[in-house]
Design a protein around this motif. Sequence first.
Motif, PDB file in Angstrom:
ATOM      1  N   THR A   1      -7.123   5.423   7.644  1.00 14.29           N
ATOM      2  CA  THR A   1      -6.376   6.672   7.755  1.00 14.29           C
ATOM      3  C   THR A   1      -5.094   6.443   8.551  1.00 14.29           C
ATOM      4  OG1 THR A   1      -7.549   7.310   9.794  1.00 14.29           O
ATOM      5  CG2 THR A   1      -8.502   8.044   7.687  1.00 14.29           C
TER       6      THR A   1
ATOM      7  N   ALA B   1       0.823  -1.205   0.000  1.00 11.31           N
ATOM      8  CA  ALA B   1       0.000   0.000   0.000  1.00 11.31           C
ATOM      9  C   ALA B   1       0.855   1.252   0.000  1.00 11.31           C
ATOM     10  CB  ALA B   1      -0.919  -0.005   1.227  1.00 11.31           C
ATOM     11  N   SER B   2       2.108   1.153   0.382  1.00 11.50           N
ATOM     12  CA  SER B   2       2.974   2.322   0.420  1.00 11.50           C
ATOM     13  C   SER B   2       3.543   2.667  -0.939  1.00 11.50           C
ATOM     14  CB  SER B   2       4.117   2.088   1.411  1.00 11.50           C
ATOM     15  OG  SER B   2       4.894   0.978   1.008  1.00 11.50           O
TER      16      SER B   2
ATOM     17  N   ASP C   1      -2.218   5.353   7.817  1.00 10.82           N
ATOM     18  CA  ASP C   1      -1.455   4.124   7.527  1.00 10.82           C
ATOM     19  C   ASP C   1      -1.593   3.075   8.634  1.00 10.82           C
ATOM     20  OD1 ASP C   1       0.074   2.658   5.738  1.00 10.82           O
ATOM     21  OD2 ASP C   1       1.973   3.239   6.652  1.00 10.82           O
ATOM     22  N   ARG C   2      -2.786   3.031   9.256  1.00 10.72           N
ATOM     23  CA  ARG C   2      -3.009   2.071  10.344  1.00 10.72           C
ATOM     24  C   ARG C   2      -2.980   0.625   9.853  1.00 10.72           C
ATOM     25  NH1 ARG C   2      -5.914   6.618  11.868  1.00 10.72           N
ATOM     26  NH2 ARG C   2      -5.663   7.229  14.072  1.00 10.72           N
TER      27      ARG C   2
ATOM     28  N   LYS D   1      -4.028   3.626  -2.030  1.00 11.50           N
ATOM     29  CA  LYS D   1      -3.151   4.393  -1.153  1.00 11.50           C
ATOM     30  C   LYS D   1      -3.544   4.235   0.308  1.00 11.50           C
ATOM     31  CE  LYS D   1      -1.771   7.932  -4.492  1.00 11.50           C
ATOM     32  NZ  LYS D   1      -1.887   9.374  -4.870  1.00 11.50           N
ATOM     33  N   ARG D   2      -4.807   3.936   0.540  1.00  6.97           N
ATOM     34  CA  ARG D   2      -5.281   3.745   1.915  1.00  6.97           C
ATOM     35  C   ARG D   2      -5.104   2.311   2.392  1.00  6.97           C
ATOM     36  NH1 ARG D   2      -7.473   8.160   3.802  1.00  6.97           N
ATOM     37  NH2 ARG D   2      -8.171   9.770   2.345  1.00  6.97           N
ATOM     38  N   GLY D   3      -4.653   1.420   1.494  1.00  4.83           N
ATOM     39  CA  GLY D   3      -4.372   0.045   1.887  1.00  4.83           C
ATOM     40  C   GLY D   3      -5.385  -0.971   1.416  1.00  4.83           C
TER      41      GLY D   3
ATOM     42  N   ALA E   1      -0.842  -0.681   7.962  1.00  2.67           N
ATOM     43  CA  ALA E   1       0.533  -1.172   7.808  1.00  2.67           C
ATOM     44  C   ALA E   1       0.868  -2.190   8.891  1.00  2.67           C
ATOM     45  CB  ALA E   1       1.518  -0.009   7.834  1.00  2.67           C
TER      46      ALA E   1
END
Length: 397
Positions: A120, A40-41, A122-123, A184-186, A125
């Motif tokens: 939101t 996602a990054s 990057d939780r 982008k949000r995963g 990750a």
Amino acid sequence: MGPRRIRLIGLVLAVATVAVIALLGSRTTTSGHPVAERSASTPPTTTTSTTTTITSEPSRSAEPVSDCAEVIDGLSTRQRLAQLLMVGVDPSSADSATKVAGEEGIGGIFLGGNDTTLLTGDRLAGVRKAAKVPLAVSVDEEGGRVQRVDDLDGDVPSARVMARSMTVAQVHKLARDRGTALHKRGVTVDFAPVVDVTSQPDDDVIGDRSFSADPQVVSKYAGAFAQGLAESGVLPVIKHFPGHGHADGDSHQAAVTTPRLADLQKVDLVPYRRLLRTTRVAVMVGHMAVPGLTNGVPATLSPATYKLLRSEFGFDDLAITDDLGGMQAISGRYPLPKAVLTSLAAGADIAFWSSGEQFVPEVLDTLESAAEDGTLPAPRITDALTRVLRAKGACGS
């Protein structure tokens, strides 16, 4: 210089030119990634083109990947079975998702409702880091009344409004942009687009979630939407096979029945016939009983449904059930563990329920017992698991 010598020199130059072009061409490759493979990054590569040509499948990674058998051999029976589940988690924090993905080894999580906390900061990750196998993260993001990130990334119109007010190229771009925001949000999986064909009123169960009452219009617009998502790095899931648009009720509320299979073939199944040949998608199977196909049971639990999907449509990618825990067509008639087991044994690759992780231990216990006594045969588990792992870029091609 004589004509013969001139012709000879020209021939030599031509051969040399062709050789140079061939050499340069051999050094030019196009590399890409399976839909769920990018982290996602890493933002997906997008294009500014408005072309809506549907490709046969997303580009593949040029990097070597492990054989699926190698990955499967590294998992216990319980871990293999856990990979075949998509479970709804509490979206207000990472705790629920981390437990499901890390401690239980569940293959996919679903984020429902209006709370977007987990999408939101990057939780996700940390949740992905807890998973032994790459984790699928899914949402329902159709547009209109079925959206999850509109408060974060803006409103998207319903499918019906899209088809009435936008070109196919505009829908393709909209889906690609929305998919990019989701990625982008995963998010790796979107339970969209709806390919049901219906003229129901806007607020009916399918209603304005359908692009049109014309299967050709549905095919074009749903195809553009699916392709846009795929280009963004998000796996599109077309639904609800074999067609909810002409069912006699709402499967969220009660058992429902569609017209006969012969009638579905003429209308409701037309979009599948096109889209399953033209782009890489997953398919969500609905809970409708289909006369002439499922012998009175919901399609999600009927082996005949998956046989139709695999044989007539030649589909060899992911088949996902509709919600087995939150829809009365199933939950009103079958305990969740039985529904999950029956769907996987029938041919589903992923059994999905939105009603929470508290049921995971009981479901996995049921599946383990079924694997031990042969109710859920090992080849069926391996077949489903191979599709799941490939879709997530964990192995194979």
